[in-house]
Motif scaffolding. Structure first.
Motif, PDB file in Angstrom:
ATOM      1  N   LEU A  82       3.186 -33.784 -21.863  1.00  0.00           N
ATOM      2  CA  LEU A  82       3.966 -34.895 -21.318  1.00  0.00           C
ATOM      3  C   LEU A  82       3.786 -36.146 -22.174  1.00  0.00           C
ATOM      4  CD1 LEU A  82       3.096 -34.415 -17.541  1.00  0.00           C
ATOM      5  CD2 LEU A  82       5.303 -33.963 -18.609  1.00  0.00           C
ATOM      6  N   TYR A  83       2.593 -36.295 -22.760  1.00  0.00           N
ATOM      7  CA  TYR A  83       2.275 -37.516 -23.511  1.00  0.00           C
ATOM      8  C   TYR A  83       3.110 -37.643 -24.786  1.00  0.00           C
ATOM      9  CZ  TYR A  83      -0.179 -41.393 -25.568  1.00  0.00           C
ATOM     10  OH  TYR A  83      -0.452 -42.617 -26.118  1.00  0.00           O
ATOM     11  N   ALA A  84       3.712 -36.544 -25.243  1.00  0.00           N
ATOM     12  CA  ALA A  84       4.525 -36.593 -26.469  1.00  0.00           C
ATOM     13  C   ALA A  84       5.555 -37.720 -26.389  1.00  0.00           C
ATOM     14  CB  ALA A  84       5.202 -35.245 -26.692  1.00  0.00           C
ATOM     15  N   THR A  85       6.149 -37.915 -25.215  1.00  0.00           N
ATOM     16  CA  THR A  85       7.139 -38.982 -25.020  1.00  0.00           C
ATOM     17  C   THR A  85       6.478 -40.354 -25.117  1.00  0.00           C
ATOM     18  OG1 THR A  85       8.016 -37.519 -23.335  1.00  0.00           O
ATOM     19  CG2 THR A  85       9.011 -39.701 -23.490  1.00  0.00           C
ATOM     20  N   CYS A  86       5.327 -40.462 -24.549  1.00  0.00           N
ATOM     21  CA  CYS A  86       4.621 -41.746 -24.463  1.00  0.00           C
ATOM     22  C   CYS A  86       4.165 -42.207 -25.842  1.00  0.00           C
ATOM     23  CB  CYS A  86       3.398 -41.620 -23.556  1.00  0.00           C
ATOM     24  SG  CYS A  86       3.648 -40.549 -22.122  1.00  0.00           S
ATOM     25  N   ALA A  87       3.857 -41.219 -26.700  1.00  0.00           N
ATOM     26  CA  ALA A  87       3.314 -41.519 -28.023  1.00  0.00           C
ATOM     27  C   ALA A  87       4.274 -42.366 -28.851  1.00  0.00           C
ATOM     28  CB  ALA A  87       2.982 -40.216 -28.748  1.00  0.00           C
ATOM     29  N   ALA A  88       5.589 -42.253 -28.573  1.00  0.00           N
ATOM     30  CA  ALA A  88       6.577 -43.020 -29.326  1.00  0.00           C
ATOM     31  C   ALA A  88       6.254 -44.509 -29.281  1.00  0.00           C
ATOM     32  CB  ALA A  88       7.972 -42.753 -28.779  1.00  0.00           C
ATOM     33  N   CYS A  89       5.784 -44.994 -28.156  1.00  0.00           N
ATOM     34  CA  CYS A  89       5.469 -46.422 -28.030  1.00  0.00           C
ATOM     35  C   CYS A  89       3.959 -46.689 -28.029  1.00  0.00           C
ATOM     36  CB  CYS A  89       6.072 -46.990 -26.757  1.00  0.00           C
ATOM     37  SG  CYS A  89       7.871 -47.012 -26.769  1.00  0.00           S
ATOM     38  N   HIS A  90       3.215 -45.887 -27.308  1.00  0.00           N
ATOM     39  CA  HIS A  90       1.770 -46.150 -27.179  1.00  0.00           C
ATOM     40  C   HIS A  90       0.968 -45.563 -28.326  1.00  0.00           C
ATOM     41  CE1 HIS A  90       1.980 -48.058 -23.222  1.00  0.00           C
ATOM     42  NE2 HIS A  90       2.919 -47.192 -22.949  1.00  0.00           N
ATOM     43  N   GLY A  91       1.636 -44.791 -29.206  1.00  0.00           N
ATOM     44  CA  GLY A  91       0.950 -44.195 -30.355  1.00  0.00           C
ATOM     45  C   GLY A  91       0.288 -42.886 -29.981  1.00  0.00           C
ATOM     46  N   PRO A  92       0.116 -41.988 -30.981  1.00  0.00           N
ATOM     47  CA  PRO A  92      -0.445 -40.665 -30.711  1.00  0.00           C
ATOM     48  C   PRO A  92      -1.863 -40.713 -30.143  1.00  0.00           C
ATOM     49  CG  PRO A  92      -0.111 -41.025 -33.078  1.00  0.00           C
ATOM     50  CD  PRO A  92       0.532 -42.171 -32.377  1.00  0.00           C
ATOM     51  N   THR A  93      -2.601 -41.786 -30.455  1.00  0.00           N
ATOM     52  CA  THR A  93      -3.971 -41.879 -29.939  1.00  0.00           C
ATOM     53  C   THR A  93      -4.080 -42.891 -28.790  1.00  0.00           C
ATOM     54  OG1 THR A  93      -4.529 -43.604 -31.535  1.00  0.00           O
ATOM     55  CG2 THR A  93      -4.972 -41.314 -32.188  1.00  0.00           C
ATOM     56  N   GLY A  94      -2.934 -43.417 -28.341  1.00  0.00           N
ATOM     57  CA  GLY A  94      -2.967 -44.368 -27.237  1.00  0.00           C
ATOM     58  C   GLY A  94      -3.457 -45.747 -27.635  1.00  0.00           C
ATOM     59  N   ALA A  95      -3.385 -46.038 -28.947  1.00  0.00           N
ATOM     60  CA  ALA A  95      -3.891 -47.323 -29.441  1.00  0.00           C
ATOM     61  C   ALA A  95      -2.922 -48.469 -29.173  1.00  0.00           C
ATOM     62  CB  ALA A  95      -4.179 -47.228 -30.931  1.00  0.00           C
ATOM     63  N   GLY A  96      -1.687 -48.131 -28.750  1.00  0.00           N
ATOM     64  CA  GLY A  96      -0.710 -49.164 -28.451  1.00  0.00           C
ATOM     65  C   GLY A  96       0.074 -49.576 -29.681  1.00  0.00           C
ATOM     66  N   ASN A  97       1.091 -50.430 -29.446  1.00  0.00           N
ATOM     67  CA  ASN A  97       1.933 -50.907 -30.539  1.00  0.00           C
ATOM     68  C   ASN A  97       2.357 -52.320 -30.183  1.00  0.00           C
ATOM     69  OD1 ASN A  97       4.196 -51.552 -32.164  1.00  0.00           O
ATOM     70  ND2 ASN A  97       4.624 -49.384 -32.487  1.00  0.00           N
ATOM     71  N   GLU A  98       1.711 -53.282 -30.827  1.00  0.00           N
ATOM     72  CA  GLU A  98       1.936 -54.674 -30.450  1.00  0.00           C
ATOM     73  C   GLU A  98       3.392 -55.086 -30.647  1.00  0.00           C
ATOM     74  OE1 GLU A  98      -0.915 -57.360 -32.100  1.00  0.00           O
ATOM     75  OE2 GLU A  98      -0.087 -59.073 -31.012  1.00  0.00           O
ATOM     76  N   ALA A  99       4.020 -54.591 -31.733  1.00  0.00           N
ATOM     77  CA  ALA A  99       5.406 -54.967 -32.014  1.00  0.00           C
ATOM     78  C   ALA A  99       6.336 -54.550 -30.873  1.00  0.00           C
ATOM     79  CB  ALA A  99       5.863 -54.343 -33.330  1.00  0.00           C
ATOM     80  N   LEU A 100       5.998 -53.445 -30.211  1.00  0.00           N
ATOM     81  CA  LEU A 100       6.834 -52.956 -29.104  1.00  0.00           C
ATOM     82  C   LEU A 100       6.356 -53.499 -27.760  1.00  0.00           C
ATOM     83  CD1 LEU A 100       7.139 -49.192 -30.153  1.00  0.00           C
ATOM     84  CD2 LEU A 100       8.838 -50.992 -30.466  1.00  0.00           C
ATOM     85  N   GLY A 101       5.238 -54.208 -27.776  1.00  0.00           N
ATOM     86  CA  GLY A 101       4.679 -54.713 -26.515  1.00  0.00           C
ATOM     87  C   GLY A 101       4.018 -53.627 -25.694  1.00  0.00           C
ATOM     88  N   ALA A 102       3.752 -52.473 -26.325  1.00  0.00           N
ATOM     89  CA  ALA A 102       3.122 -51.352 -25.604  1.00  0.00           C
ATOM     90  C   ALA A 102       1.609 -51.464 -25.750  1.00  0.00           C
ATOM     91  CB  ALA A 102       3.615 -50.024 -26.163  1.00  0.00           C
TER      92      ALA A 102
END
Ligand code: HEC
Length: 110
Positions: free
Chosen positions: A31-51
């Motif tokens: 399920l996390y495959a979808t989430c990785a697009a914004c939160h990153g594969p390791t869940g580190a987040g993505n500041e540019a996306l606000g995730a």
């Protein structure tokens, strides 16, 4: 008598704990495959996306936030642009099991 009550309470606590661990982190990983697009594969987040970084968050907290997004407690205000991006993602997690599974996987991320 008191001793029996204590034992019963311990048994219930052990049962609840094992119930929480029954969440299927392997399914959560899919399920996390979808989430990785914004939160990153390791869940580190993505500041540019606000995730925000979500790696290692306790499962109970993740479950609560995902349900808040699903029910519109979070991410319903049109001015909340970041919340509005996240809310439809949470709604893609169809069942409570999906929510619990992805939360269990996120907790394993470093
Ligand atoms: C389109 C990009 C995007 C995707 C895909 C996405 N998220 Fe998010 N997520 C966000 C943004 C942006 C926020 C910040 C929302 C806010 O500011 O309230 C967020 C917030 C969160 C939060 C709240 C964190 C906190 O500290 O309260 C959780 C939990 C979360 N996301 C989990 C997930 C999960 C699980 C998935 C996959 C089902 C997912 N996200 C997919 C963009 C995304």
């Amino acid at each position: 008598m008191t001793k029996h009550l204590v034992l019963a309470a311990a048994a219930i606590a052990a049962f609840s704990a094992s119930d929480a661990f029954a969440a299927d982190a392997d399914h959560g990983k899919q399920l996390y495959a979808t989430c990785a697009a914004c939160h990153g594969p390791t869940g580190a987040g993505n500041e540019a996306l606000g995730a925000p970084p979500i790696a290692g968050m306790p499962a109970w907290y993740t479950v609560r936030q995902l349900n808040n997004f699903k029910t519109g407690v979070r991410g319903a205000n049109p001015k909340d642009t970041h919340g509005q991006q996240m809310a439809p993602m949470a709604k893609m997690l169809g069942t409570d099991d999906d929510v619990a599974d992805v939360a269990a996987y996120i907790e394993t991320l470093k």
